[in-house]
Design an enzyme around this catalytic site. Structure first.
Site, PDB file in Angstrom:
ATOM      1  N   ASN A   9       0.883  -1.169   0.000  1.00  0.00           N
ATOM      2  CA  ASN A   9       0.000   0.000   0.000  1.00  0.00           C
ATOM      3  C   ASN A   9       0.913   1.208   0.000  1.00  0.00           C
ATOM      4  O   ASN A   9       1.447   1.596   1.029  1.00  0.00           O
ATOM      5  CB  ASN A   9      -0.888  -0.030   1.260  1.00  0.00           C
ATOM      6  N   TRP A  10       1.118   1.749  -1.190  1.00  0.00           N
ATOM      7  CA  TRP A  10       2.092   2.848  -1.317  1.00  0.00           C
ATOM      8  C   TRP A  10       1.622   4.114  -0.618  1.00  0.00           C
ATOM      9  O   TRP A  10       2.414   4.998  -0.337  1.00  0.00           O
ATOM     10  CB  TRP A  10       2.324   3.166  -2.799  1.00  0.00           C
ATOM     11  N   LYS A  11       0.316   4.237  -0.405  1.00  0.00           N
ATOM     12  CA  LYS A  11      -0.262   5.479   0.140  1.00  0.00           C
ATOM     13  C   LYS A  11       0.106   6.657  -0.778  1.00  0.00           C
ATOM     14  O   LYS A  11       0.203   6.468  -1.980  1.00  0.00           O
ATOM     15  CB  LYS A  11       0.188   5.702   1.587  1.00  0.00           C
ATOM     16  N   HIS A  94      -9.520   1.745   4.361  1.00  0.00           N
ATOM     17  CA  HIS A  94      -8.295   1.884   5.158  1.00  0.00           C
ATOM     18  C   HIS A  94      -8.555   2.869   6.303  1.00  0.00           C
ATOM     19  O   HIS A  94      -9.306   3.836   6.133  1.00  0.00           O
ATOM     20  CB  HIS A  94      -7.154   2.383   4.263  1.00  0.00           C
ATOM     21  N   GLU A  96      -6.912   5.231   7.413  1.00  0.00           N
ATOM     22  CA  GLU A  96      -6.614   6.634   7.071  1.00  0.00           C
ATOM     23  C   GLU A  96      -7.780   7.252   6.304  1.00  0.00           C
ATOM     24  O   GLU A  96      -8.071   8.440   6.461  1.00  0.00           O
ATOM     25  CB  GLU A  96      -5.302   6.707   6.269  1.00  0.00           C
ATOM     26  N   GLU A 166      -5.760  -4.376  10.524  1.00  0.00           N
ATOM     27  CA  GLU A 166      -4.711  -3.388  10.748  1.00  0.00           C
ATOM     28  C   GLU A 166      -4.994  -2.581  12.012  1.00  0.00           C
ATOM     29  O   GLU A 166      -5.758  -1.598  11.965  1.00  0.00           O
ATOM     30  CB  GLU A 166      -4.638  -2.422   9.554  1.00  0.00           C
ATOM     31  N   GLY A 172       2.344   2.510  10.603  1.00  0.00           N
ATOM     32  CA  GLY A 172       3.342   3.557  10.406  1.00  0.00           C
ATOM     33  C   GLY A 172       4.054   3.983  11.681  1.00  0.00           C
ATOM     34  O   GLY A 172       4.756   4.989  11.701  1.00  0.00           O
ATOM     35  N   SER A 212       3.067  -1.883  10.313  1.00  0.00           N
ATOM     36  CA  SER A 212       4.509  -2.002  10.550  1.00  0.00           C
ATOM     37  C   SER A 212       5.038  -3.413  10.319  1.00  0.00           C
ATOM     38  O   SER A 212       5.996  -3.834  10.959  1.00  0.00           O
ATOM     39  CB  SER A 212       4.881  -1.510  11.953  1.00  0.00           C
ATOM     40  N   GLY A 233       2.719  -1.093   4.213  1.00  0.00           N
ATOM     41  CA  GLY A 233       2.889   0.315   3.874  1.00  0.00           C
ATOM     42  C   GLY A 233       4.351   0.628   3.625  1.00  0.00           C
ATOM     43  O   GLY A 233       4.894   0.378   2.546  1.00  0.00           O
ATOM     44  N   GLY A 234       5.015   1.164   4.641  1.00  0.00           N
ATOM     45  CA  GLY A 234       6.398   1.630   4.519  1.00  0.00           C
ATOM     46  C   GLY A 234       7.334   0.643   3.849  1.00  0.00           C
ATOM     47  O   GLY A 234       8.120   1.022   2.958  1.00  0.00           O
TER      48      GLY A 234
HETATM   49  P1  PGA Z   1       2.691   0.423   7.547  1.00  0.00           P
HETATM   50  O1  PGA Z   1       1.249   0.653   6.862  1.00  0.00           O
HETATM   51  O2  PGA Z   1       3.178  -0.913   7.046  1.00  0.00           O
HETATM   52  O3  PGA Z   1       3.522   1.559   7.073  1.00  0.00           O
HETATM   53  O4  PGA Z   1       2.457   0.420   9.021  1.00  0.00           O
HETATM   54  C1  PGA Z   1       0.364  -0.410   6.692  1.00  0.00           C
HETATM   55  C2  PGA Z   1      -0.935   0.094   6.125  1.00  0.00           C
HETATM   56  O5  PGA Z   1      -1.414   1.153   6.547  1.00  0.00           O
HETATM   57  O6  PGA Z   1      -1.529  -0.549   5.239  1.00  0.00           O
END
Ligand code: PGA
Length: 250
Positions: A9-11, A94, A96, A166, A172, A212, A233-234
């Site tokens: 998930n590049w965001k 998600h 966010e 999640e 993050g 994470s 994500g990251g």
């Molecule tokens: P993260 O993000 O791996 O950077 O914690 C995961 C996500 O929000 O899908």
């Protein structure tokens, strides 16, 4: 249980001009993975991502969609538009988007139904905040999120959905849920799905952990029986790290 799927998930990261080369890099680094490998990218990166993924094992996903077919929804993107581009997956709900863009369990359900109708695979996110975990209501909350997301979805369609658990406090933050915490909730999600449908359907659904997950902690998480993959994500922004995770999903 479900098929192993590792989805990045590049965001709101990476530029369209960087995307083609990066997806090629991911394809090369994850060659031979025994799981499904997905890159979910910003809308503007989708075209070069699809182009780069052609002829490789990598599948491309979007990070959102609108639930209406078409019309006066300035700035929105429909399922038909995504399908037309060759997109196969779409992240829905998600945390966010729930927090910053007024996504609710109701809009999540509408988007899930639209995605399924158009042949997109929804990756449906659920998860509790730290406050909710400390109040002891994690499973109550997640049960509601799952029941609402799957409302009016047949058993045959339910099997196509990917659930991503999640915990918001782990996204993050570098603070991963322990293997046991993640397994406990993912197992409970499977029980909710079994109560909505049946054991066979619940067992066929891919349940990912996200928050994470990285090259260092993925093996323990992915070894758990109810964790069938990850939403990353990251660590999805570095092909070598992402490849360690896809390599651990078997
Ligand atoms: P993260 O993000 O791996 O950077 O914690 C995961 C996500 O929000 O899908």
């Amino acid at each position: 249980m479900g098929k192993y799927i590792i989805a990045g998930n590049w965001k709101m990261n990476k530029l369209p001009s960087e995307t083609y080369d990066f997806v090629k890099e991911v394809a090369e680094a994850t060659k031979g993975a025994s799981c499904e490998v997905v890159c979910c990218t910003p809308y503007v990166c989708l075209a070069p991502a699809v182009e780069a993924a052609k002829g490789t094992h990598v599948k491309i996903g979007a990070e959102n969609l609108h639930f209406e077919d078409k019309g006066a929804f300035t700035g929105e993107v429909s399922a038909d538009m995504l399908v037309d581009m060759g997109i196969q997956y779409v992240i829905i709900g998600h945390s966010e988007r729930r927090e910053y863009f007024a996504e609710t369990d109701e809009t999540v359900n509408k988007k899930v139904i639209k995605a399924l109708e158009k042949g997109l695979i929804p990756i449906v996110c659920c998860g509790e905040s730290l406050e909710q975990r400390e109040a002891g209501i994690t499973m109550d909350l997640i049960t509601i999120q799952i029941k609402k997301a799957f409302a009016n979805v047949s058993a045959a369609d339910a099997k196509k959905i990917v659930v991503a658990y999640e915990p918001i406090w782990a996204i993050g933050t570098g603070k991963t849920a322990t293997d046991e915490q993640a397994e406990e909730v993912c197992g409970a999600i499977r029980k909710v799905l079994a109560s909505l449908y049946d054991n066979a359907t619940a067992n066929a659904i891919t349940i990912q952990y996200g928050g994470s997950m990285n090259a260092g902690n993925c093996a323990g998480l992915l070894a758990k029986p109810n964790i069938d993959g990850g939403l990353i994500g990251g660590a999805s922004l570095k092909s070598a790290d992402f490849a360690v995770i896809t390599g651990a999903a078997k």
